[in-house]
Design a protein around this motif. Structure first.
Motif: not given
Length: 267
Positions: A166, A217, A221, A239-240, A243
């Motif tokens: 990341l 990804r 997270w 939040q990630n 997104a």
């Protein structure tokens, strides 16, 4: 005539009353702002003073012989770190730049203590902006560990791989870290380790063949979310994930379900 004079006098009194009232309000507002500014300046001074105190303590701990009390020094340093990290008012002023120094002392003295590793990754990557040092310190600690001791040591390999993917974009190193994590999980006495083997090997393969796959990804997270030591770190992970086009749904029994917005299937 008398009535007109009375009206004029009353009007002047009212005018002076408004002026005086306005002056009082202005003085009160000025006093409030002065106090607020003074409190803000005092907070900044206090935060910077405490930062210098932490720096002095850390330099002393780095040089000080442990006299056979290595574990106690590591435990005390970790408690100091928790106070440092938890003081968010001060960290907003001085940032989290000393986090790596705390963990370097902890790992030097007691690399087998698992709990500090949980904080190490998120503290250095998400808050201090030092992912290279996070990977370096995890690698340093892993040199002393085995698949059996501590039982969760395979998870440190996984965390290292997440940081490499990341924050450093080193997919080859991240794949190797996940492969090693899978190998260590096969030998770990931790009951959860056996269940994690397949997902670790699959992630390792994805990182070599499809490094930009959003599912990889999201999974990284999701791992940060699962191991987050506090709510602000959880919020960053959520939040990630969102997104990347996924929804984070709290489960009734605890934990979270991660779902693509277009379907109910989990990654």
């Amino acid at each position: 005539m008398v009535a007109k004079q009375r009206i004029r006098v009353w009007g002047l009194c009212s005018l002076w009353g408004v002026i005086l009232l306005g002056g009082v309000v202005t003085l009160q507002e000025w006093h409030r702002r002065s106090l607020f500014q003074a409190e803000g300046e005092a907070l900044v001074t206090q935060a910077r003073l405490q930062e210098r105190q932490y720096e002095s303590q850390l330099r002393l701990l780095q040089r000080m012989p442990d006299l056979g009390f290595r574990n106690l020094v590591a435990d005390w340093t970790f408690l100091q770190y928790l106070q440092y990290f938890g003081n968010r008012e001060h960290r907003q002023i001085t940032d989290y730049g000393l986090s790596g120094d705390f963990f370097e002392i902890i790992i030097d003295r007691d690399p087998y203590a698992y709990d500090p590793y949980i904080f190490l990754s998120s503290s250095l990557t998400l808050y201090a902006g030092q992912p290279e040092r996070a990977v370096e310190l995890q690698a340093k600690g892993l040199e002393s560990l085995t698949p059996e001791l501590p039982p969760e040591s395979y998870f440190i390999w996984r965390s290292k791989g997440v940081d490499e993917m990341l924050f450093l974009g080193d997919f080859e190193a991240a794949s190797q870290s996940h492969t090693t994590a899978a190998e260590w999980s096969a030998r770990s006495p931790d009951p959860q380790a056996q269940a994690d083997q397949d997902s670790l090997r699959q992630t390792a393969a994805f990182l070599l063949t499809e490094p930009d796959n959003p599912r990889v990804r999201v999974g990284a997270w999701q791992q940060i979310l699962a191991s987050a030591p506090d709510q602000p770190t959880q919020a960053i992970a959520i939040q990630n994930i969102e997104a990347l086009g996924y929804e984070v749904v709290p489960r009734e029994g605890g934990g979270y379900s991660i779902q693509p917005r277009s379907s109910a299937a989990e990654p």
